[in-house]
Design an enzyme around this catalytic site. Structure first.
Site, PDB file in Angstrom:
ATOM      1  N   LYS A 171       0.844  -1.189  -0.127  1.00 38.58           N
ATOM      2  CA  LYS A 171      -0.107   0.047   0.030  1.00 38.58           C
ATOM      3  C   LYS A 171       0.895   1.265   0.094  1.00 38.58           C
ATOM      4  O   LYS A 171       1.873   1.255   0.795  1.00 38.58           O
ATOM      5  CB  LYS A 171      -0.802  -0.050   1.212  1.00 38.58           C
TER       6      LYS A 171
ATOM      7  N   THR B 149      -6.947   9.832   8.884  1.00 34.68           N
ATOM      8  CA  THR B 149      -6.597   8.449   8.102  1.00 34.68           C
ATOM      9  C   THR B 149      -6.182   7.167   9.297  1.00 34.68           C
ATOM     10  O   THR B 149      -5.609   6.321   8.801  1.00 34.68           O
ATOM     11  CB  THR B 149      -5.220   8.749   7.116  1.00 34.68           C
TER      12      THR B 149
ATOM     13  N   GLY C  38      -6.817   4.180  10.961  1.00 34.31           N
ATOM     14  CA  GLY C  38      -7.308   3.087  10.537  1.00 34.31           C
ATOM     15  C   GLY C  38      -7.820   2.511   9.074  1.00 34.31           C
ATOM     16  O   GLY C  38      -8.498   1.771   8.783  1.00 34.31           O
ATOM     17  N   THR C  39      -6.748   3.319   8.483  1.00 34.10           N
ATOM     18  CA  THR C  39      -7.220   3.142   6.708  1.00 34.10           C
ATOM     19  C   THR C  39      -6.817   1.613   6.532  1.00 34.10           C
ATOM     20  O   THR C  39      -7.452   0.946   5.743  1.00 34.10           O
ATOM     21  CB  THR C  39      -6.206   4.053   6.058  1.00 34.10           C
ATOM     22  N   GLY C  40      -5.731   1.084   7.032  1.00 34.11           N
ATOM     23  CA  GLY C  40      -4.939  -0.119   6.771  1.00 34.11           C
ATOM     24  C   GLY C  40      -5.983  -1.314   7.172  1.00 34.11           C
ATOM     25  O   GLY C  40      -6.296  -2.139   6.379  1.00 34.11           O
ATOM     26  N   CYS C  41      -6.578  -1.048   8.565  1.00 35.62           N
ATOM     27  CA  CYS C  41      -7.707  -1.958   9.027  1.00 35.62           C
ATOM     28  C   CYS C  41      -8.734  -1.972   8.193  1.00 35.62           C
ATOM     29  O   CYS C  41      -9.368  -3.216   7.893  1.00 35.62           O
ATOM     30  CB  CYS C  41      -7.960  -1.579  10.595  1.00 35.62           C
TER      31      CYS C  41
END
Ligand SMILES: Nc1ncnc2c1ncn2[C@@H]1O[C@H](COP(=O)(O)OP(=O)(O)OP(=O)(O)O)[C@@H](O)[C@H]1O
Ligand SMILES: Cc1ncc(CO)c(N)n1
Length: 274
Positions: free
Chosen positions: A172, A206, A208-211
């Site tokens: 990412k 942003t 918690g974007t990955g979660c």
């Protein structure tokens, strides 16, 4: 109604971890279940405490789900210690479940969500079981021991990770802050490589974007979408969640988990061969 499971830490602030995962599952019409690996005292300003759950109790939570539900897909998030990774991998290795591994290491404010001694367990025990691995750039660097500065470096790191396992690696690009785009690089075991590009949104929100991205992937896989389509829809989900942010808290605010249902028709993800 399909059942999916998140194995992750609790974020008291509600924007990341278990809470982000369950909100995302609900929005995407899968029934979310959870195995909680750790509690965090956390808000949009940072993490003030971490309380890991005993490995045996983590296994007990997972067994309780497995003996009752027909689980269609699983994701892992914050796993914190080598013991916890081991307890989860021991169970997953006997199941043939679509598995999204988000190798969470460090929160936005800099707090460690994975102990240094756990990195090797993540690499050797969990990565080989992953259907999709979703590192950000610093996580890909840690897992490969390779420095990433250029797109060529991203390709090299992905090849190293594909040798360890997984049908697909998504590196990412959220952390490439000099870029005007938010581009994610997708590599498949059969040699195909894509770039998914969206405009970078200028926002602090942003958390918690990955979660949220990995939870959306899990939900789409759980609903039976082919892997390629699940990846594109998950990118759409996170892009809309960042675009239509909620402006909550005083730091890095959460994303908007409601946005996909409201605005999905307005968003097209641009995919190129890489
Ligand atoms: N400012 C932004 N604008 C648009 N998309 C973004 C932005 N920041 C991140 N993304 C996208 O969000 C998704 C998650 O990427 P990111 O690199 O932020 O994950 P992460 O660092 O693992 O997140 P977390 O902080 O939750 O651990 C990717 O699809 C990425 O491209
Ligand atoms: C519990 C938890 N998991 C993952 C992240 C990474 O966003 C976070 N901040 N907190």
């Amino acid at each position: 109604m399909h059942v999916v499971t998140t194995i992750a830490g609790s974020d008291s602030g509600g924007g990341a971890g278990i809470q982000a995962d369950l909100k995302t599952f609900q929005e995407l019409h899968v029934f979310g279940t959870s195995v909680i690996t750790a509690l965090t005292a956390q808000n949009t300003l940072g993490v003030s405490g971490v309380l890991p759950i005993e490995a045996a109790f983590i296994q007990q939570q997972f067994f309780a789900l497995l003996e009752d539900f027909d689980i269609r897909a699983v994701k892992t998030g914050m796993l914190f210690s080598a013991d916890i990774i081991h307890s989860i991998a021991q169970i997953l290795q006997h199941k043939q479940l679509p598995l999204v591994v988000d190798p969470v290491m460090i929160a936005k404010g800099g707090a460690s969500l994975l102990q240094q001694q756990a990195i090797e367990a993540m690499r050797s025990e969990l990565l080989p079981l992953a259907t999709i691995l979703t590192p950000n750039i610093p996580e890909a660097e840690t897992l490969t021991g390779q420095h990433i500065e250029t797109v060529d470096d991203i390709h090299r790191a992905a090849q190293t990770l594909l040798q360890v396992g997984g049908q697909c690696i998504i590196i990412k690009g959220g952390h490439f802050e000099c870029s005007t785009t938010a581009t994610d690089y997708v590599f498949f075991q059969d040699g195909r490589a894509w770039m998914m590009t969206m405009p970078r949104i200028e926002t602090l929100n942003t958390h918690g974007t990955g979660c949220t991205f990995s939870a959306a992937l899990t939900a789409f896989l759980g609903n039976g979408l082919p892997i390629e389509q699940a990846i594109i829809e998950a990118k759409k989900f996170i892009h809309l969640a960042i675009t239509h942010d909620l402006k909550l808290g005083h730091g890095h605010g959460p994303t908007n988990h409601f946005a996909y249902q409201q605005y999905q028709g307005s968003c097209e993800v641009i995919v190129h061969e890489a």
